[in-house]
Design a protein around this motif. Structure first.
Motif, PDB file in Angstrom:
ATOM      1  N   UNK A 121       0.829  -1.208   0.000  1.00 36.57           N
ATOM      2  CA  UNK A 121       0.000   0.000   0.000  1.00 36.57           C
ATOM      3  C   UNK A 121       0.866   1.262   0.000  1.00 36.57           C
ATOM      4  N   UNK A 124       2.244   1.976  -3.465  1.00 38.49           N
ATOM      5  CA  UNK A 124       1.226   2.410  -4.431  1.00 38.49           C
ATOM      6  C   UNK A 124       0.612   3.762  -4.078  1.00 38.49           C
ATOM      7  N   UNK A 125       0.335   3.983  -2.793  1.00 36.73           N
ATOM      8  CA  UNK A 125      -0.385   5.208  -2.419  1.00 36.73           C
ATOM      9  C   UNK A 125       0.542   6.367  -2.058  1.00 36.73           C
ATOM     10  N   UNK A 127       1.791   6.816   0.904  1.00 36.88           N
ATOM     11  CA  UNK A 127       1.529   7.264   2.275  1.00 36.88           C
ATOM     12  C   UNK A 127       1.684   6.087   3.233  1.00 36.88           C
ATOM     13  N   UNK A 138       5.556  10.255  -0.919  1.00 41.48           N
ATOM     14  CA  UNK A 138       5.813  10.724  -2.278  1.00 41.48           C
ATOM     15  C   UNK A 138       4.505  11.092  -2.942  1.00 41.48           C
ATOM     16  N   UNK A 139       4.592  11.699  -4.092  1.00 37.51           N
ATOM     17  CA  UNK A 139       3.383  12.073  -4.832  1.00 37.51           C
ATOM     18  C   UNK A 139       3.453  11.443  -6.217  1.00 37.51           C
ATOM     19  N   UNK A 144       0.321   4.043  -7.926  1.00 39.63           N
ATOM     20  CA  UNK A 144      -1.064   4.063  -8.421  1.00 39.63           C
ATOM     21  C   UNK A 144      -1.217   5.036  -9.593  1.00 39.63           C
ATOM     22  N   UNK A 145      -0.371   6.050  -9.654  1.00 36.88           N
ATOM     23  CA  UNK A 145      -0.448   6.975 -10.776  1.00 36.88           C
ATOM     24  C   UNK A 145       0.187   6.394 -12.034  1.00 36.88           C
TER      25      UNK A 145
ATOM     26  N   UNK B  51       0.431  18.577  -2.755  1.00 37.04           N
ATOM     27  CA  UNK B  51       1.168  17.331  -3.027  1.00 37.04           C
ATOM     28  C   UNK B  51       1.565  16.606  -1.744  1.00 37.04           C
ATOM     29  N   UNK B  54      -1.981  13.523   2.343  1.00 36.20           N
ATOM     30  CA  UNK B  54      -2.215  12.102   2.103  1.00 36.20           C
ATOM     31  C   UNK B  54      -3.319  11.962   1.056  1.00 36.20           C
ATOM     32  N   UNK B  55      -3.260  10.936   0.223  1.00 35.56           N
ATOM     33  CA  UNK B  55      -4.179  10.861  -0.923  1.00 35.56           C
ATOM     34  C   UNK B  55      -5.657  10.916  -0.560  1.00 35.56           C
ATOM     35  N   UNK B  58      -6.903  14.478  -0.806  1.00 34.86           N
ATOM     36  CA  UNK B  58      -6.625  15.308  -1.993  1.00 34.86           C
ATOM     37  C   UNK B  58      -7.889  15.795  -2.683  1.00 34.86           C
ATOM     38  N   UNK B 377      -7.438   8.430 -10.739  1.00 31.64           N
ATOM     39  CA  UNK B 377      -6.416   7.452 -10.351  1.00 31.64           C
ATOM     40  C   UNK B 377      -6.205   7.409  -8.836  1.00 31.64           C
ATOM     41  N   UNK B 381      -6.939   4.027  -7.144  1.00 29.04           N
ATOM     42  CA  UNK B 381      -5.828   3.396  -6.438  1.00 29.04           C
ATOM     43  C   UNK B 381      -6.203   3.029  -5.012  1.00 29.04           C
ATOM     44  N   UNK B 382      -6.805   3.976  -4.306  1.00 31.89           N
ATOM     45  CA  UNK B 382      -7.160   3.718  -2.908  1.00 31.89           C
ATOM     46  C   UNK B 382      -8.237   2.634  -2.800  1.00 31.89           C
ATOM     47  N   UNK B 385      -6.651  -0.795  -3.434  1.00 29.84           N
ATOM     48  CA  UNK B 385      -5.850  -1.220  -2.277  1.00 29.84           C
ATOM     49  C   UNK B 385      -6.755  -1.682  -1.140  1.00 29.84           C
ATOM     50  N   UNK B 398      -6.768  -1.158 -10.302  1.00 28.13           N
ATOM     51  CA  UNK B 398      -6.555   0.302 -10.268  1.00 28.13           C
ATOM     52  C   UNK B 398      -6.909   0.902 -11.622  1.00 28.13           C
TER      53      UNK B 398
END
Lengths: 178, 547
Positions: A121, A124-125, A127, A138-139, A144-145, B51, B54-55, B58, B377, B381-382, B385, B398
């Motif tokens: 996780x 991929x994420x 976080x 990271x971003x 996942x991107x 950035x 945490x996703x 966002x 995405x 993605x989340x 997961x 994904x």
């Protein structure tokens, strides 16, 4: 794009080289490819152990500098994280899985499986979730991107030159190689 | 130490309305002083804030804009944060969780950039359909100001009249730039919508298309218009601030206006504000403009109540804070078997507008339909997961969830309803000022529309897109288009400002922007706010020139 067969061979080669490196100090000298790409998995370098395990869990090119940050964040939020990595590493060496699909079912201990899923996780994420706060690692490096980067923009990064995109829809099957 | 500065024009607020008026006054040779409650922050700081989120955060558009204690705004990351500033009550309180930020540049930092004009019929709801109110003027009066606003902000749009909005009207000037191309998702929506009689139009948008404009670069499809355009290809007021200063304008940030002072001749004499040390200052001038958005402007007027103005400044009509509007929104999250591929180009670039007009408006609201074009995405993605997948199965899921899902939205035109009212809460903010309390009920006009018209149409559109799963939001949500709280009209008895956004009660006080809008229409409000700002600026300059 590399074929799945080629990727599998590389994974196996890396795995074998990694196991060899851990087994004897002499084998470090013989495994220059792995050493150059990800650093030698020395017995005293916890990040190398983490990368060794990560390369089995995540079948893609992994950036060691990102791995360093993920390892650091896990070390902050997970008790005894390096020992958990050691357990996974020992299991990998013992079972010699060809890929993550073969490795995960061998994890019968729920704690080991949870650790493995958290590592996947994080790659991929981007976080690592802590008890009181999340650690963003990271971003644009988040995997996942990269799965959709052939079509979708990584938000806030430029897609193309001005008005350089179009309405072509690509197949889901054209998975990018990364 | 308290200060007392003076200027020809005092403007509270540094969003699009304040900036357009400031530039026009400066260009006409008058001095301008602007007060901004919040901080002035650089673009790269906001991009980095985004950035580093945490996703899962966002998609909270306010998250990269942490408020200062003295200038709170709505935050939505947690329930407790959401309740910490706006005191929202009523059956549709959630539909008024307005997402503005109190930063220099205002809400333009995270607006979508979409610039739908209102139609001639939108301005005549009472005459045509017996509902709402008529505006103080017709579309023909507003049209030249729309054109000026489009050129001031750099709005790109289609050259083909058949693709322009409103239909069957004459434009006095073409858009300064041509349209932005569609990505695959918006093209597919356009093609599918056409098969069921819905016309998805390329949106006029304040985004540079293919060329630089006004010192800003062309859009490169960063797909991040909200929460922030990282390259300033989209108009935001922050890009106007250095130009205003270069022309001699003065901007004071972290200055929270809390009282409007009037004299015995019912003229405005001064604005009082707090700095972050809670020290009070004042500024005086000839003309005063409150342009601090549709919530903060009526709040400031009500905060200024005293013996001379017992119900608040500009409020002899008791209409300040009433008629609060926004387009109540419903969303449909859909899943399809075939990839749609949003996330190419701007986050919004088209809308279905022909659903907003028609005789049915006697009975229920018109509405705008659109599809969010943000890259999915992060969500995909989340979600993948969360399913505990790994290896090839994770990658495939994904990709599927990112490409084969979409969010459709429908935004309903609101009516000005006097019971939708902003008052002063007994709860105080960090400075000890009353927080805004807002009662909100979308009303039967909107509810009937959802039941009889828009939800069935939303489902029809989703099915035409190939949806295998449709989840419609269980309650109305906000569109972040704050309107109505200082409503415009010709009669001082039932309105706050005149056709130039001048307060009926005080001839040197202007209240332009969304608060002045008499009705809301179905489209995004900013271009109408900008047009009203330019019309008000003409009146301000004229008034100053004639003493």
């Amino acid at each position: 794009m590399r074929s799945p067969c080629t990727k599998l061979k590389i994974n196996r080669r890396r795995l074998l080289l990694g196991m060899s490196a851990l087994a004897t100090a002499a084998s470090f000298a013989q495994s220059r490819g792995l050493a150059e790409s990800s650093g030698p998995p020395s017995l005293t370098d916890p990040v190398s152990h983490f990368m060794f395990v990560s390369r089995v869990l995540v079948p893609h090119e992994l950036d060691r500098s990102v791995g360093h940050r993920i390892h650091g964040a896990f070390s902050d939020v997970e008790e005894d994280f390096d020992n958990k990595i050691k357990e996974l590493q020992d299991l990998i060496i013992k079972t010699s899985p060809v890929d993550v699909e073969h490795f995960m079912p061998t994890l019968t201990d729920i704690k080991q499986k949870n650790t493995a899923m958290k590592i996947i996780s994080a790659w991929y994420s981007g976080v690592v979730n802590g008890k009181s706060k999340d650690h963003t690692i990271g971003f644009e490096s988040s995997l996942m991107y990269k799965v959709t980067n052939d079509v979708m923009t990584i938000p806030s990064y430029a897609k193309s030159a001005p008005n350089g995109w179009n309405s072509t829809a690509v197949s889901l099957l054209n998975m990018p190689s990364f | 130490m308290p200060s007392n500065l003076s200027s020809d024009v005092i403007i509270v607020g540094t969003g699009v309305v304040g900036c357009l008026i400031a530039e026009q006054a400066l260009d006409a040779g008058f001095s301008v002083l602007m007060l901004e409650a919040g901080p002035r922050v650089s673009r790269d700081t906001i991009v980095e804030n985004y950035r580093n989120l945490p996703p899962r955060l966002r998609n909270h558009w306010n998250a990269p804009y942490p408020p200062k204690p003295w200038a709170p705004h709505l935050e939505t990351r947690t329930e407790s944060e959401g309740a910490s500033y706006l005191d929202l009550i009523g059956p549709n309180a959630k539909a008024y969780e307005q997402g503005y930020v109190r930063y220099a540049g205002g809400a333009t930092w995270h607006w979508a950039g979409i610039c739908w004009r209102m139609t001639p019929d939108d301005l005549r709801l009472k005459s045509l359909y017996g509902v709402g109110r008529d505006w103080a003027f017709s579309y023909d009066v507003l049209e030249p100001y729309y054109a000026r606003a489009e050129h001031a902000m750099g709005v790109c749009g289609p050259r083909d009249p058949a693709l322009q909005w409103p239909p069957n009207t004459t434009r006095s000037r073409p858009y300064p730039m041509g349209p932005i191309p569609f990505g695959p998702g918006e093209q597919r929506l356009t093609d599918v919508a056409a098969t069921i009689g819905m016309q998805n139009l390329p949106a006029p948008q304040a985004r540079n298309s293919g060329v630089s404009f006004d010192g800003r670069p062309p859009c490169c499809g960063n797909n991040n218009c909200f929460p922030v355009c990282p390259i300033a290809a989209k108009y935001d007021a922050a890009t106007a601030l250095p130009r205003i200063e270069a022309k001699g304008g003065k901007i004071i940030t972290n200055a929270v206006a809390y009282r409007v002072e009037t004299n015995s001749q019912k003229k405005i004499e001064a604005i009082h504000y707090f700095d972050p040390n809670k020290t009070s200052h004042s500024v005086s001038g000839k003309i005063f403009v409150l342009a601090c958005n549709g919530i903060e402007t009526p709040k400031l007027l009500l905060l200024s109540a005293n013996e001379k103005n017992p119900h608040g400044v500009a409020n002899s009509s008791d209409q300040v804070g009433r008629n609060m509007m926004d387009q109540p929104k419903l969303v449909a999250d859909v899943e399809m078997t075939e990839p749609l591929w949003t996330g190419v180009g701007p986050v919004q670039s088209s809308s279905i507008m022909n659903t907003s007009q028609g005789d049915f408006r006697r009975d229920y609201a018109g509405a705008m339909f659109r599809m969010e074009n943000m890259a999915r995405s992060t969500l995909g993605g989340l979600a993948a997961l969360e399913k505990g997948l790994y290896g090839k199965a994770l990658d495939q899921e994904i990709r599927r969830l990112s490409a084969c899902t979409a969010r459709l939205t429908v935004e309903h035109e609101p009516l000005p309803l006097s019971f939708n009212r902003l008052t002063l809460s007994d709860k105080k903010d960090w400075l000890g000022l009353s927080r805004p309390r807002i009662y909100y009920d979308v009303g039967d006009y909107v509810r009937r529309s959802a039941t009889q018209y828009t939800v069935p149409l939303l489902k029809k559109l989703a099915i035409a897109l190939g949806a295998t799963d449709i989840k419609i939001s269980p309650e109305f949500l906000h569109s972040d288009h704050i309107m109505g709280g200082t409503i415009m009209g010709n009669d001082p008895v039932d309105s706050v400002v005149d056709a130039d956004c001048r307060a009926h009660d005080h001839d040197n006080l202007f209240l332009p922007g969304g608060g002045a809008m008499t009705t809301g229409g179905s489209g995004n409000s900013t271009i109408t706010m900008a047009a009203l700002a330019i019309k008000a600026a003409d009146a301000i300059v004229g008034q100053l020139n004639h003493g």
